[in-house]
Design an enzyme around this catalytic site. Structure first.
Site, mmCIF file in Angstrom:
data_model
loop_
_atom_site.group_PDB
_atom_site.id
_atom_site.type_symbol
_atom_site.label_atom_id
_atom_site.label_comp_id
_atom_site.label_asym_id
_atom_site.label_seq_id
_atom_site.Cartn_x
_atom_site.Cartn_y
_atom_site.Cartn_z
ATOM 1 N N ASN A 87 -16.682 17.466 -44.368
ATOM 2 C CA ASN A 87 -16.434 17.973 -43.029
ATOM 3 C C ASN A 87 -16.161 16.836 -42.050
ATOM 4 O O ASN A 87 -16.324 15.652 -42.376
ATOM 5 C CB ASN A 87 -17.607 18.841 -42.566
ATOM 6 C CG ASN A 87 -17.173 19.981 -41.686
ATOM 7 O OD1 ASN A 87 -16.279 19.826 -40.869
ATOM 8 N ND2 ASN A 87 -17.808 21.125 -41.847
ATOM 9 N N HIS A 117 -26.552 -5.564 -45.329
ATOM 10 C CA HIS A 117 -26.631 -6.994 -45.040
ATOM 11 C C HIS A 117 -27.878 -7.598 -45.669
ATOM 12 O O HIS A 117 -28.903 -6.939 -45.797
ATOM 13 C CB HIS A 117 -26.673 -7.230 -43.521
ATOM 14 C CG HIS A 117 -25.422 -6.829 -42.828
ATOM 15 N ND1 HIS A 117 -24.410 -7.714 -42.564
ATOM 16 C CD2 HIS A 117 -25.004 -5.628 -42.364
ATOM 17 C CE1 HIS A 117 -23.421 -7.081 -41.951
ATOM 18 N NE2 HIS A 117 -23.765 -5.807 -41.820
ATOM 19 N N ALA A 159 -30.420 18.288 -42.814
ATOM 20 C CA ALA A 159 -29.756 17.722 -41.639
ATOM 21 C C ALA A 159 -30.545 16.531 -41.105
ATOM 22 O O ALA A 159 -31.763 16.598 -40.956
ATOM 23 C CB ALA A 159 -29.601 18.785 -40.565
#
Length: 186
Positions: A87, A117, A159
């Site tokens: 999406n 990193h 979510a």
């Protein structure tokens, strides 16, 4: 410092960039340019699929839907299965490789990264980890998948979750960092 990833040490003694990043610089620039073109088009535009195939350097099945805007920094290091939905607003940083198997749903604003990193040499050294999303997994809106993670078959990432460890098959995870919420009965 006009070029992307043009990191020269402050002493001027030479290029200290991680050689793995130097090797993908051209691919990152190529992918960035293609993502800009893809994101400026509607998915119904005849050039849309052709641009995606150019980005991923492979044929994309007609069952794949990638909604713009979309960003991927190393398209040639991604494998996309069939019946995939990615999406809008997804960002995939894939120099370490991303594999998305069949029937996967990726919600809006999901972030997937295969590079991080180094803790002690943050500007010059990087760590890479392949991300694999197994068949029929669902990554919900705003989730973040970190380097080296495998999302198991039929798993659900809730979510806003931040996934730092592998997710077992048939499991729902959520939170920061993501933890098991429950098992899915199959």
């Amino acid at each position: 410092m006009n070029r992307m990833f043009d990191l020269i040490d402050a002493t001027g003694s030479g290029d200290k960039r991680d050689p793995r990043m130097r090797n993908v610089e051209a691919e990152m620039i190529r992918s960035h340019e293609l993502c800009l073109k893809i994101s400026s088009k509607k998915p119904t535009d005849p050039d849309y699929k052709r641009l995606l195939e150019e980005l991923f350097q492979c044929e994309i099945d007609d069952s794949v839907a990638i909604v713009s805007p979309f960003y991927c920094d190393c398209g040639c290091r991604m494998t996309i299965g069939k019946n995939i939905i990615i999406n809008k607003g997804a960002t995939i940083l894939s120099p370490g490789k991303v594999v998305i198997e069949d029937n996967v749903l990726i919600g809006p604003e999901v972030k997937i990264t295969t590079v991080d990193h180094d803790l002690h040499d943050r500007h010059n050294l990087f760590h890479f980890g392949k991300v694999t999303i197994k068949e029929n997994a669902w990554i919900c809106i705003g989730a973040i998948i970190c380097p080296g993670v495998t999302i198991g078959k039929n798993a659900v990432v809730a979510a806003g979750a931040v996934v730092t460890k592998d997710v077992e098959p048939n499991t729902i995870v959520g939170g920061v960092p993501a933890k098991v919420i429950k098992k899915i009965e199959v």
